[in-house]
Design an enzyme around this catalytic site. Structure first.
Site, PDB file in Angstrom:
ATOM      1  N   ASN A  33      83.754   0.694 -51.083  1.00 57.82           N
ATOM      2  CA  ASN A  33      83.968   1.021 -52.500  1.00 57.82           C
ATOM      3  C   ASN A  33      82.961   2.060 -52.994  1.00 57.82           C
ATOM      4  OD1 ASN A  33      86.020  -0.896 -52.728  1.00 57.82           O
ATOM      5  ND2 ASN A  33      84.556  -2.511 -53.192  1.00 57.82           N
ATOM      6  N   SER A  71      92.978  -3.713 -58.004  1.00 55.78           N
ATOM      7  CA  SER A  71      92.181  -3.607 -56.782  1.00 55.78           C
ATOM      8  C   SER A  71      92.974  -3.696 -55.481  1.00 55.78           C
ATOM      9  CB  SER A  71      91.064  -4.646 -56.799  1.00 55.78           C
ATOM     10  OG  SER A  71      91.575  -5.920 -57.061  1.00 55.78           O
ATOM     11  N   GLU A  97      93.311  -4.866 -66.189  1.00 56.28           N
ATOM     12  CA  GLU A  97      92.441  -3.928 -65.479  1.00 56.28           C
ATOM     13  C   GLU A  97      93.010  -2.533 -65.705  1.00 56.28           C
ATOM     14  OE1 GLU A  97      92.113  -5.170 -61.363  1.00 56.28           O
ATOM     15  OE2 GLU A  97      91.882  -7.240 -61.979  1.00 56.28           O
ATOM     16  N   LYS A 117      80.511  -0.429 -57.225  1.00 58.78           N
ATOM     17  CA  LYS A 117      81.532   0.420 -56.615  1.00 58.78           C
ATOM     18  C   LYS A 117      81.090   1.895 -56.709  1.00 58.78           C
ATOM     19  CE  LYS A 117      84.631  -3.323 -56.704  1.00 58.78           C
ATOM     20  NZ  LYS A 117      85.114  -4.362 -57.583  1.00 58.78           N
ATOM     21  N   HIS A 125      92.107  -9.550 -61.224  1.00 57.75           N
ATOM     22  CA  HIS A 125      91.108  -9.934 -60.224  1.00 57.75           C
ATOM     23  C   HIS A 125      90.791 -11.427 -60.313  1.00 57.75           C
ATOM     24  CE1 HIS A 125      86.989  -9.812 -58.391  1.00 57.75           C
ATOM     25  NE2 HIS A 125      87.568  -8.880 -57.647  1.00 57.75           N
ATOM     26  N   ASP A 175      89.028  -4.443 -67.711  1.00 60.68           N
ATOM     27  CA  ASP A 175      88.161  -4.355 -66.537  1.00 60.68           C
ATOM     28  C   ASP A 175      88.403  -2.991 -65.873  1.00 60.68           C
ATOM     29  OD1 ASP A 175      87.083  -4.488 -63.972  1.00 60.68           O
ATOM     30  OD2 ASP A 175      87.513  -6.610 -63.731  1.00 60.68           O
ATOM     31  N   HIS A 233      87.371  -0.276 -60.904  1.00 59.89           N
ATOM     32  CA  HIS A 233      87.687   0.738 -59.887  1.00 59.89           C
ATOM     33  C   HIS A 233      87.923   2.130 -60.472  1.00 59.89           C
ATOM     34  CE1 HIS A 233      87.879  -1.897 -56.426  1.00 59.89           C
ATOM     35  NE2 HIS A 233      88.443  -2.793 -57.221  1.00 59.89           N
TER      36      HIS A 233
HETATM   37  C1  PLP Z   1      85.021  -5.762 -57.638  1.00 62.82           C
HETATM   38  C2  PLP Z   1      85.646  -6.240 -58.875  1.00 62.82           C
HETATM   39  C3  PLP Z   1      84.976  -7.122 -59.718  1.00 62.82           C
HETATM   40  C4  PLP Z   1      83.688  -7.775 -59.318  1.00 62.82           C
HETATM   41  O1  PLP Z   1      82.613  -6.931 -59.509  1.00 62.82           O
HETATM   42  P1  PLP Z   1      81.252  -7.193 -58.721  1.00 62.82           P
HETATM   43  O2  PLP Z   1      80.258  -6.448 -59.510  1.00 62.82           O
HETATM   44  O3  PLP Z   1      81.462  -6.710 -57.341  1.00 62.82           O
HETATM   45  O4  PLP Z   1      81.016  -8.682 -58.750  1.00 62.82           O
HETATM   46  C5  PLP Z   1      85.557  -7.427 -60.915  1.00 62.82           C
HETATM   47  N1  PLP Z   1      86.761  -6.923 -61.276  1.00 62.82           N
HETATM   48  C6  PLP Z   1      87.444  -6.110 -60.461  1.00 62.82           C
HETATM   49  C7  PLP Z   1      88.767  -5.588 -60.890  1.00 62.82           C
HETATM   50  C8  PLP Z   1      86.911  -5.750 -59.235  1.00 62.82           C
HETATM   51  O5  PLP Z   1      87.602  -4.975 -58.415  1.00 62.82           O
END
Ligand code: PLP
Length: 392
Positions: A51, A186, A182, A242, A137, A211, A214
């Site tokens: 990532n 993901s 989101e 990421k 997620h 969220d 990504h």
């Molecule tokens: C990776 C991810 C998370 C978690 O984030 P971390 O900081 O790795 O714990 C939360 N939401 C989504 C959509 C993700 O892809």
């Protein structure tokens, strides 16, 4: 007293995973000092499942600032934020995040998972309604389930369904409604229409939690995410593990919301503040990201080329429109075979299987990074073509 030996369930559950070809185990890698190659059991592999979208985990400035902060402030922040773990560097970073993201305030969390799994519970109670995209997620769904709110999932990216649920909620006596989505999903690498969702939230007086994990660093104006500058987002979450290349997460919100979270969110309150090294890395990445426009536009072209070529070879890349490109095979065994063959060819691309993705949608999930060289991209494409030719 229970009749079975107390750890019997572990044997049983692990056996089930093995019988279904879904057993997972960790693989140990040694990363190279630069770029995206790793060594696994002595073999050098190009990493197509990282990532580290902008390659910032290896950026000299990011490493330098992380080291500087450690030397100046120590290895740990020694307490939770509310006790004595808020240093000037934490506060400066939050101010900078808020300014750059054009929000009143920002609050750093220790990880996206920690934020998502405790924020929803904080914002709702048993009289509330949570409407979450079905493909949200795991951390968001965990958060939704942990809250005592009525959790309903709307069909993935189906705004007509979301609106129907919102209209239906009108007749009920909910004290609050919280919509969760989101920007880039993901597992499929597709996007949501955040602006439309924000309009719906506004029309129905619902809170909106977006969220952007990504998308930050990769998409949106100045790479600031797809939630950037969208009116009506109450909680805009970004992760720093990421594209930022390090670790941690942030919430961009109003000053009042920040105060509320500092007072009520257990995932913020009851944990040690992020260490200076991580704050330094995030801070440095934040200085770089908005100014990588040129590299980003070349990166976007590479992503498009990879997707187009894979489709041309007959692969199903699903609804992807981003750097996350699933190659959907379906069958678990065949997916594993492709992953193993790619590894023999020097390519690391992990197979993703249920329960992470729905039944019969096992896939190789490729992630393209700006740090991949043209030669590495072409190598991947040639190998995928070879596999597809052998199969047809
Ligand atoms: C990776 C991810 C998370 C978690 O984030 P971390 O900081 O790795 O714990 C939360 N939401 C989504 C959509 C993700 O892809």
């Amino acid at each position: 007293m229970p009749s079975k030996p107390k750890q019997q369930f572990i044997d049983d559950d692990l056996e089930n995973r093995k019988a279904d070809n879904l057993f997972r185990s960790l693989q140990t890698l040694i990363p190279s000092g630069d770029g995206l190659t790793v060594t696994k059991k002595g073999r050098e592999l190009i990493n197509f499942c990282s990532n580290d979208y902008l390659g910032l985990s290896k950026h000299p400035e990011v490493i330098r600032k992380s080291r500087n902060y450690t030397e100046k402030y120590g290895a740990g922040s020694t307490a939770s934020r509310l006790i004595s773990g808020t240093f000037d560097i934490h506060e400066e970073l939050e101010t900078k995040l808020a300014e750059i993201l054009k929000k009143e305030a920002a609050l750093i969390f220790n990880s996206g998972f920690q934020a998502n799994s405790t924020l929803i519970d904080t914002l709702t109670d048993r009289h509330s309604l949570v409407l979450a995209d079905r493909l949200s997620h795991n951390s968001l769904l965990k958060g939704g389930l942990a809250s005592r709110a009525d959790l309903q999932r709307f069909n993935h990216n189906d705004l007509t369904h979301l609106e129907k649920l919102l209209v239906r909620a009108k007749g009920e006596n909910y004290n609050r409604i919280l919509i969760i989505t989101e920007t880039v999903f993901s597992m499929d690498g597709d996007r949501s229409d955040v602006k439309e969702i924000a309009a719906l939230a506004n029309a129905h007086n619902a809170l909106l939690f977006v969220d952007d994990a990504h998308a930050v660093g990769v998409w949106g104006e100045k790479g600031l995410g797809l939630g950037y500058d969208v009116e009506g987002i109450d909680i805009l979450l970004g992760t720093c593990g990421k594209a930022f290349g390090s670790f941690g997460a942030y919430v961009a919100c109003s000053t009042k919301m920040k105060e509320y979270l500092i007072n009520y969110c257990p995932g913020f309150i009851y944990t040690t503040a992020l260490p200076p090294a991580v704050i330094g890395a995030i801070d440095s990445a934040l200085d770089l990201i908005p100014y990588m426009e040129k590299q980003r536009s070349r990166y976007h072209k590479t992503i498009e080329k990879v997707r187009d070529r894979l489709q041309g070879y007959g692969f199903d890349t699903g609804p992807s429109s981003t750097q996350i490109i699933p190659v959907i095979i379906g069958d678990e065994v065949e997916t594993l075979e492709l992953a193993e063959w790619l590894e023999e060819q020097g390519i690391l691309a992990t197979a993703i299987r249920p329960p992470t993705v729905p039944e019969n949608s096992s896939r190789i999930r490729l992630t393209i990074s700006l740090a991949h060289t043209d030669a590495q991209i072409d190598y991947l494409l040639n190998k995928m073509k070879e596999w597809s030719n052998a199969g047809s």
